[in-house]
Design an enzyme around this catalytic site. Structure first.
Site, PDB file in Angstrom:
ATOM      1  N   LYS A  48       0.860  -1.178   0.000  1.00 35.52           N
ATOM      2  CA  LYS A  48       0.000   0.000   0.000  1.00 35.52           C
ATOM      3  C   LYS A  48       0.899   1.231   0.000  1.00 35.52           C
ATOM      4  O   LYS A  48       1.815   1.345   0.815  1.00 35.52           O
ATOM      5  CB  LYS A  48      -0.884  -0.008   1.246  1.00 35.52           C
ATOM      6  CG  LYS A  48      -1.794   1.195   1.378  1.00 35.52           C
ATOM      7  CD  LYS A  48      -2.608   1.092   2.660  1.00 35.52           C
ATOM      8  CE  LYS A  48      -3.488   2.324   2.832  1.00 35.52           C
ATOM      9  NZ  LYS A  48      -4.269   2.257   4.100  1.00 35.52           N
ATOM     10  N   ILE A  85      -8.045  -9.190   4.600  1.00 37.80           N
ATOM     11  CA  ILE A  85      -8.015  -8.112   3.606  1.00 37.80           C
ATOM     12  C   ILE A  85      -7.627  -8.622   2.222  1.00 37.80           C
ATOM     13  O   ILE A  85      -7.617  -7.866   1.260  1.00 37.80           O
ATOM     14  CB  ILE A  85      -7.082  -6.956   4.031  1.00 37.80           C
ATOM     15  CG1 ILE A  85      -5.615  -7.411   4.092  1.00 37.80           C
ATOM     16  CG2 ILE A  85      -7.530  -6.359   5.356  1.00 37.80           C
ATOM     17  CD1 ILE A  85      -4.639  -6.258   4.292  1.00 37.80           C
ATOM     18  N   GLN A  86      -7.326  -9.910   2.125  1.00 36.36           N
ATOM     19  CA  GLN A  86      -6.883 -10.448   0.839  1.00 36.36           C
ATOM     20  C   GLN A  86      -7.948 -10.303  -0.244  1.00 36.36           C
ATOM     21  O   GLN A  86      -7.642  -9.951  -1.388  1.00 36.36           O
ATOM     22  CB  GLN A  86      -6.480 -11.918   0.987  1.00 36.36           C
ATOM     23  CG  GLN A  86      -5.168 -12.108   1.719  1.00 36.36           C
ATOM     24  CD  GLN A  86      -4.729 -13.557   1.760  1.00 36.36           C
ATOM     25  OE1 GLN A  86      -5.264 -14.414   1.057  1.00 36.36           O
ATOM     26  NE2 GLN A  86      -3.739 -13.849   2.598  1.00 36.36           N
ATOM     27  N   HIS A 108      -1.270 -19.461   3.150  1.00 38.04           N
ATOM     28  CA  HIS A 108      -2.461 -20.013   3.795  1.00 38.04           C
ATOM     29  C   HIS A 108      -3.556 -19.990   2.743  1.00 38.04           C
ATOM     30  O   HIS A 108      -3.731 -18.996   2.039  1.00 38.04           O
ATOM     31  CB  HIS A 108      -2.849 -19.191   5.021  1.00 38.04           C
ATOM     32  CG  HIS A 108      -4.060 -19.701   5.750  1.00 38.04           C
ATOM     33  ND1 HIS A 108      -4.244 -21.034   6.042  1.00 38.04           N
ATOM     34  CD2 HIS A 108      -5.164 -19.059   6.232  1.00 38.04           C
ATOM     35  CE1 HIS A 108      -5.394 -21.188   6.689  1.00 38.04           C
ATOM     36  NE2 HIS A 108      -5.973 -20.006   6.798  1.00 38.04           N
ATOM     37  N   GLU A 227       2.610 -23.584  38.189  1.00 38.79           N
ATOM     38  CA  GLU A 227       2.398 -25.013  37.976  1.00 38.79           C
ATOM     39  C   GLU A 227       1.646 -25.336  36.689  1.00 38.79           C
ATOM     40  O   GLU A 227       1.951 -26.331  36.029  1.00 38.79           O
ATOM     41  CB  GLU A 227       1.650 -25.619  39.176  1.00 38.79           C
ATOM     42  CG  GLU A 227       2.428 -25.581  40.480  1.00 38.79           C
ATOM     43  CD  GLU A 227       3.736 -26.369  40.413  1.00 38.79           C
ATOM     44  OE1 GLU A 227       3.852 -27.284  39.571  1.00 38.79           O
ATOM     45  OE2 GLU A 227       4.656 -26.067  41.194  1.00 38.79           O
ATOM     46  N   GLU A 231       5.167 -23.721  33.432  1.00 43.71           N
ATOM     47  CA  GLU A 231       5.891 -24.959  33.148  1.00 43.71           C
ATOM     48  C   GLU A 231       5.400 -25.667  31.886  1.00 43.71           C
ATOM     49  O   GLU A 231       6.029 -26.629  31.423  1.00 43.71           O
ATOM     50  CB  GLU A 231       5.807 -25.904  34.349  1.00 43.71           C
ATOM     51  CG  GLU A 231       6.558 -25.377  35.570  1.00 43.71           C
ATOM     52  CD  GLU A 231       6.670 -26.408  36.683  1.00 43.71           C
ATOM     53  OE1 GLU A 231       6.683 -27.613  36.366  1.00 43.71           O
ATOM     54  OE2 GLU A 231       6.739 -26.009  37.850  1.00 43.71           O
ATOM     55  N   SER A 252       9.526 -37.122  35.507  1.00 43.10           N
ATOM     56  CA  SER A 252       9.701 -37.982  36.681  1.00 43.10           C
ATOM     57  C   SER A 252       8.728 -39.162  36.631  1.00 43.10           C
ATOM     58  O   SER A 252       7.705 -39.118  35.936  1.00 43.10           O
ATOM     59  CB  SER A 252       9.461 -37.180  37.958  1.00 43.10           C
ATOM     60  OG  SER A 252       8.079 -36.881  38.110  1.00 43.10           O
TER      61      SER A 252
END
Length: 332
Positions: A48, A85-86, A108, A227, A231, A252
């Site tokens: 533009k 806006i395509q 896309h 938590e 993480e 763990s």
């Protein structure tokens, strides 16, 4: 098995003498245009007139012009402006200047799949979709590697659409990491589903519900934030690098047993049925029609009522303070 390509499978020769117009110079446009230029392709930028990106593109060494002029001069028009806006930009500037044998290229496929753009049948329709943000596309290219991409041809008028597709994918560095063949339909539906059910919508809702569960049970919000939100990245990084089973083998024993036995209690068959509903609403056009209607009525304000839920949520108020501890220079 899906068809794949590596860098050594592809030549740039078929597009060496073609001009590629990158429409837009945002995060993806900047990265892909510079990668193509550094790979020796003839790149011009369509923007533009008077827009904020014009000077930046010129400073990066590009020839910059209006979208209409770029479309006239180019053989391949690589459209990297925002989805919503395509359609209008195509109607106003690209379509009237499109001639037989050119290619419309995307990262896309929604605009073509949902007919926001109704392209003529005498051009190629192609897609090169890097699976990462523009910053990563540029960073990995400069590291002599690349960001993997999925590629597709929707319309091969010239008989050379795949040469164009694979050439661009090689030039932006994606072929170094690997390319996977897809289709426009598959890319749109799986991309939107991932965003809604998992990556953005599902993850944000899961984290928020987990945070609320701990806080409502009397735990400190700051501890809950660490938590269930902070993480999360550690686990996602392991899953991305080593796979789900690789993650289980790296946590763990208590986390492994607890996750394997309690995870299905949290994400049960009812959740999967809801995911199927989300997918159906994408496939049958319900989501597309809703989104278009919202955007046409309210523009970017369509987000406001939904964003407000998070802006005012305790997890965001606590999160801003917690992030200051870890990133003291951060400006949110």
């Amino acid at each position: 098995m899906a068809q794949t390509w590596k860098d050594t499978d592809i030549s740039l020769d078929p597009i060496k003498d073609q001009t590629i117009a990158v429409i837009g110079y945002g995060i993806q446009g900047d990265a892909q245009a510079n990668n193509m230029k550094d790979s020796g392709l003839n790149v011009i930028i369509g923007l533009k007139e008077g827009g904020n990106s014009w000077k930046k593109a010129e400073a990066d060494g590009h020839k910059v012009m209006s979208v209409a002029d770029a479309t006239k001069q180019a053989d391949i028009i690589h459209i990297l402006i925002p989805d919503m806006i395509q359609g209008q930009v195509y109607k106003d500037e690209i379509g009237p200047n499109l001639s037989e044998g050119k290619a419309l290229s995307f990262s896309h496929a929604a605009a073509i799949y949902w007919k926001w753009i109704e392209a003529p049948n005498n051009v190629d329709l192609i897609m090169i979709a890097p699976k990462g943000p523009g910053s990563k596309v540029r960073e990995t290219y400069l590291d002599n590697f690349g960001t993997p991409a999925i590629v597709a041809v929707e319309q091969d008028f010239t008989g050379k659409a795949w040469d164009r597709t694979l050439g661009i994918a090689k030039a932006i560095g994606s072929a170094r990491a690997g390319l996977i063949k897809t289709a426009f339909k598959e890319e749109v539906e799986t991309d939107w589903f991932g965003e809604q059910a998992d990556l953005c919508g599902g993850a944000a809702s899961m984290v928020t519900n987990a945070f609320e569960t701990l806080v409502e049970a009397g735990y400190q919000p700051e501890i809950a934030y660490f938590e269930v939100l902070h993480e999360l990245k550690l686990i996602v990084d392991m899953i991305q690098r080593y796979g789900i089973n690789g993650m289980w083998r790296r946590v763990s024993e208590t986390a492994r047993y607890g996750g394997l036995t309690r995870g299905p209690m949290v994400m049960d068959s009812a959740n999967k049925e809801n995911m199927k509903k989300v997918l159906t609403m994408i496939q049958d056009g319900t989501f597309n029609n809703e989104w278009i209607s919202e955007y046409q009525k309210n523009g970017k304000d369509a987000f406001d009522k939904y964003m407000k839920q998070y802006d005012e949520h305790q997890i965001e108020k606590v999160g801003k303070e917690m992030r200051k501890m870890m990133w003291p220079d951060s400006t949110e």
